[in-house]
Design an enzyme around this catalytic site. Structure first.
Site, PDB file in Angstrom:
ATOM      1  N   HIS A 198     -13.062 -63.019 -47.598  1.00 25.63           N
ATOM      2  CA  HIS A 198     -11.945 -62.673 -48.460  1.00 25.63           C
ATOM      3  C   HIS A 198     -11.388 -63.894 -49.178  1.00 25.63           C
ATOM      4  CE1 HIS A 198     -11.069 -58.489 -46.748  1.00 25.63           C
ATOM      5  NE2 HIS A 198     -11.579 -58.421 -47.939  1.00 25.63           N
ATOM      6  N   ARG A 305     -33.986 -62.265 -64.327  1.00 22.62           N
ATOM      7  CA  ARG A 305     -35.427 -62.519 -64.431  1.00 22.62           C
ATOM      8  C   ARG A 305     -35.878 -63.288 -63.195  1.00 22.62           C
ATOM      9  NH1 ARG A 305     -33.800 -63.477 -70.203  1.00 22.62           N
ATOM     10  NH2 ARG A 305     -35.247 -62.349 -71.555  1.00 22.62           N
ATOM     11  N   ARG A 341     -35.101 -57.655 -62.104  1.00 25.13           N
ATOM     12  CA  ARG A 341     -36.449 -57.323 -62.588  1.00 25.13           C
ATOM     13  C   ARG A 341     -37.475 -58.001 -61.697  1.00 25.13           C
ATOM     14  NH1 ARG A 341     -38.112 -59.035 -68.576  1.00 25.13           N
ATOM     15  NH2 ARG A 341     -38.472 -61.051 -67.576  1.00 25.13           N
ATOM     16  N   GLU A 438     -41.045 -51.922 -73.294  1.00 22.44           N
ATOM     17  CA  GLU A 438     -41.343 -53.089 -74.133  1.00 22.44           C
ATOM     18  C   GLU A 438     -42.788 -53.081 -74.620  1.00 22.44           C
ATOM     19  OE1 GLU A 438     -40.637 -56.709 -71.913  1.00 22.44           O
ATOM     20  OE2 GLU A 438     -41.477 -55.886 -70.082  1.00 22.44           O
ATOM     21  N   ASN A 461     -37.787 -58.174 -77.174  1.00 23.16           N
ATOM     22  CA  ASN A 461     -38.554 -59.409 -77.390  1.00 23.16           C
ATOM     23  C   ASN A 461     -40.049 -59.093 -77.391  1.00 23.16           C
ATOM     24  OD1 ASN A 461     -36.016 -60.377 -77.028  1.00 23.16           O
ATOM     25  ND2 ASN A 461     -36.413 -61.342 -75.057  1.00 23.16           N
ATOM     26  N   ASP A 462     -40.451 -58.307 -76.411  1.00 23.31           N
ATOM     27  CA  ASP A 462     -41.864 -57.939 -76.354  1.00 23.31           C
ATOM     28  C   ASP A 462     -42.176 -56.719 -77.211  1.00 23.31           C
ATOM     29  OD1 ASP A 462     -43.333 -59.784 -74.726  1.00 23.31           O
ATOM     30  OD2 ASP A 462     -41.998 -59.182 -73.094  1.00 23.31           O
ATOM     31  N   ARG A 472     -44.830 -63.625 -80.248  1.00 27.00           N
ATOM     32  CA  ARG A 472     -43.413 -63.970 -80.360  1.00 27.00           C
ATOM     33  C   ARG A 472     -43.144 -65.468 -80.363  1.00 27.00           C
ATOM     34  NH1 ARG A 472     -41.107 -61.550 -74.561  1.00 27.00           N
ATOM     35  NH2 ARG A 472     -39.796 -63.318 -74.194  1.00 27.00           N
ATOM     36  N   CYS A 509     -32.020 -55.095 -73.199  1.00 29.24           N
ATOM     37  CA  CYS A 509     -31.791 -56.447 -72.691  1.00 29.24           C
ATOM     38  C   CYS A 509     -32.549 -57.508 -73.489  1.00 29.24           C
ATOM     39  CB  CYS A 509     -32.150 -56.533 -71.206  1.00 29.24           C
ATOM     40  SG  CYS A 509     -33.877 -56.164 -70.875  1.00 29.24           S
TER      41      CYS A 509
HETATM   42  C1  PEP Z   1     -37.923 -58.564 -73.517  1.00 28.60           C
HETATM   43  O1  PEP Z   1     -39.156 -58.557 -73.573  1.00 28.60           O
HETATM   44  O2  PEP Z   1     -37.195 -58.166 -74.433  1.00 28.60           O
HETATM   45  C2  PEP Z   1     -37.255 -59.062 -72.323  1.00 28.60           C
HETATM   46  C3  PEP Z   1     -35.966 -58.933 -72.149  1.00 28.60           C
HETATM   47  O3  PEP Z   1     -37.998 -59.682 -71.392  1.00 28.60           O
HETATM   48  P1  PEP Z   1     -38.606 -61.154 -71.505  1.00 28.60           P
HETATM   49  O4  PEP Z   1     -37.960 -61.813 -72.685  1.00 28.60           O
HETATM   50  O5  PEP Z   1     -38.283 -61.782 -70.202  1.00 28.60           O
HETATM   51  O6  PEP Z   1     -40.048 -60.871 -71.683  1.00 28.60           O
HETATM   52 MG    MG Z   2     -40.423 -58.780 -71.895  1.00 27.28          MG
END
Ligand code: PEP
Ligand code: MG
Length: 591
Positions: A198, A305, A341, A438, A461-462, A472, A509
């Site tokens: 606490h 991650r 993840r 993704e 992102n992917d 990328r 994300c």
């Molecule tokens: C993505 O691919 O958008 C993602 C969040 O994962 P990472 O960038 O770790 O591949």
């Molecule tokens: Mg990814």
């Protein structure tokens, strides 16, 4: 990451503990030694008088706790102050009080002796509980016991200190923490204590950096030593050198700047002008960022991650080590959820085995690697099952391209649960199991995936890289990496709609969610949850609060029908112009 390693190296010469409340401060140490409570088992002649003393001491303790409860309520609100009303309830427990009175009557010994012995029995039971919640609550019982004894012995609590010092102590009770906060304590450093104590929870609520469990803090630190307390990483630099002072003064300054901006928006909801609520979660790569997240009211952690753990240490942590990391993380964000993840190994990320791949991005990455190396996967799943004591861990699978991968993961989770049961190890089922969307095949089949999972998290992102067939990380084709390509927007719309139809949660994300310029389109496409780097949260909130869902929906519909990324970019720019929304692309990294 490199900087973090450098700090770690420096820190090995100093005091290291568990980072329990975030923040960085520089100040002088105040060593707080608890009064040692000694009781004797002397006999008594007058039982009625002894019972009277005992009842008075209980009443006095109640009054003190009530005062502390009011102070806590004022400083942290009713909900957090509940800690003290729970302590007050113990003082009203007729079974416990009666038991003590009966023993005083029949044994005819000093009441403080009976109080100590009887409450210690209770305390030991809690200390040996398999449930960490009860183990931590044992400290509260200890606090009450000492309070009653102190009042029986008519001693006063020493909590007055010079304002603005850093309290260094063997341990702290919640009441100590609160009383020192009244004296503007800058930070807390304790030898003992865990994240869920606490005192630690209070320090977080009070926004005072705290490092607990240092083991040797009170031995290594002397009264009035100059200290740098790094509550993000759990380091205390004792009498730092010039370089360390310069480094941390700069960091503290930067942190203050971020905090001022965040402060203005901290308690305001991420809500459009026409009342649509958007949940903002945080992506966390470095454990030090976690409390920055919480201090600024994120809805929880939307992406942790785990492959970062391998990157940080250069090896895969074993089951117990992983369990500790996940458990600590979930405890620190509790009751908010944390989405963890499973290892996204391969591609451009950390590699475990050195095998050549012509196209690593299209190779043995994420869930493919894990299903090929079930020993690594099962170790992680077992650690996650064992860590979910707080029932707030959501587990997410990366790089999913087929339904079978999800089914096979579920089968392995069951297998791990069976094994743990047979080994009589405590575990809790994951609160939710979700998939990253993704890879285009998962996006196209989103309706089917909705039947096999509890939530989606869109990894733009992917997704953009695979949808547009553009590496990328390759500058030569970066022009084609277009988050505003209508194909990307149409795919996002399909995923979001499929999730809504299938009744599963959907969040994003990928970095697109951290881009202010994308927010109106994403909100317009129906997204009500995003996860972004903690430092981006305030500006995302600002954008959300300055747009209406109705206008965003119109914008999204308009963009979906366009032919090119240029057209969408222009429509978005016009939208920002028309709605006078501040256009910022804030991606601030603290470390
Ligand atoms: C993505 O691919 O958008 C993602 C969040 O994962 P990472 O960038 O770790 O591949
Ligand atoms: Mg990814």
């Amino acid at each position: 990451m490199k900087r973090l390693r450098e700090i770690l190296k420096i820190a090995t010469n100093n005091v290291v503990g568990i980072p329990a409340a975030p923040g960085m401060v520089i100040g002088r140490a105040h060593i707080f030694h608890k009064e040692l409570i000694t009781v004797s088992d002397d006999p008594i002649d007058n039982v009625d008088e002894a019972l009277g003393y005992f009842r008075d001491a209980v009443e006095k303790s109640k009054k003190e706790l009530h005062k502390i409860f009011l102070l806590a309520k004022e400083k942290m609100g009713e909900e957090r102050a509940e800690i003290f009303s729970a302590q007050l309830m113990i003082l009203d427990d007729p079974v416990l009080l009666n038991q003590i009175e009966v023993k005083i009557k029949y044994e005819k010994k000093l009441p403080e002796f009976i109080v100590q012995r009887e409450m210690n029995i209770f305390l030991e039971m809690m200390r040996h509980s398999t449930d960490s919640y009860f183990r931590e609550r044992a400290n509260d019982i200890d606090d009450i016991k000492n309070r009653i004894i102190r009042n029986l012995q008519k001693k006063r609590l020493q909590s007055k200190v010079t304002p603005g010092v850093i309290i260094v102590s063997e341990s702290l009770t919640p009441a100590d923490t609160l009383l020192f906060a009244k004296w503007d304590a800058k930070a807390f450093v304790t030898d003992r204590g865990g994240l869920t104590s606490h005192a630690a929870i209070l320090a977080r609520s009070l926004d005072i950096p705290a490092i607990v469990g240092t083991h040797n803090g009170t031995h290594r630190i002397n009264q009035d030593d100059l200290l740098i307390v790094d509550g993000f990483h759990g380091y205390v630099f004792v009498n730092p050198d010039e370089e360390q002072l310069r480094y941390f003064t700069e960091k503290i300054h930067k942190l203050q700047e971020i905090n001022i901006e965040l402060q203005e928006l901290k308690d305001l909801p991420a809500e459009t002008t026409d009342g649509r609520k958007i949940s903002i979660f945080a992506n966390v790569d470095v454990t030090g960022e976690i409390d920055l997240v919480l201090a600024n009211n994120a809805s929880g952690i939307g992406l942790f991650r785990t492959e970062q753990l391998i990157e940080e240490t250069g090896e895969i942590p074993d089951e117990d080590e992983q369990r500790d990391v996940y458990y600590n993380l979930s405890t620190r964000v509790y009751p908010r959820p944390v989405t963890i993840r499973v290892f996204d190994i391969g591609g451009d990320k950390v590699k475990i085995f050195d095998f050549p791949e012509a196209n690593p991005f299209l190779g043995l990455r994420g869930i493919r690697f894990l299903l090929d190396n079930t020993n690594i996967f099962k170790t992680q799943l077992r650690a996650l099952l064992r860590a979910n004591t707080n029932n707030n861990i959501h587990v997410m699978i990366p790089m999913v391209s087929t339904i079978e991968e999800v089914k096979e993961t579920k089968r392995l989770i069951k297998e791990c649960a069976h094994e743990l049961k047979a080994e009589k190890k405590e575990f809790h089922k994951f609160s939710k199991l979700g998939v990253m969307i993704e890879i285009p095949s998962a996006a196209v089949m989103a309706r089917k995936f909705a039947k096999e999972s509890d939530f989606f998290s869109i990894g733009t992102n992917d997704l953009i890289q695979y949808l547009m067939a553009v590496d990328r990380g390759n500058d030569a084709v970066s022009k084609l990496y277009q988050e505003f390509h209508p194909a990307v927007l149409q795919t996002l719309e399909h995923i979001i709609q499929s999730a809504h139809e299938g009744g599963v949660d959907v969040s994003m994300c990928g970095e697109m969610a951290a881009d202010n310029l994308a927010i109106p389109v994403l909100v317009g496409l129906g997204l009500t949850s995003i996860s972004a780097s903690p430092a981006a949260i305030h500006s995302l909130k600002r954008t959300i609060r300055s747009i209406s869902y109705a206008s965003a929906k119109e914008l999204a519909e308009h963009c979906l029908a366009m032919n090119s990324s240029e057209d969408v970019t222009k429509a978005v720019a016009d939208y920002f112009e028309k709605h006078a929304v501040p256009r910022t692309r804030t991606i601030l990294k603290f470390f």
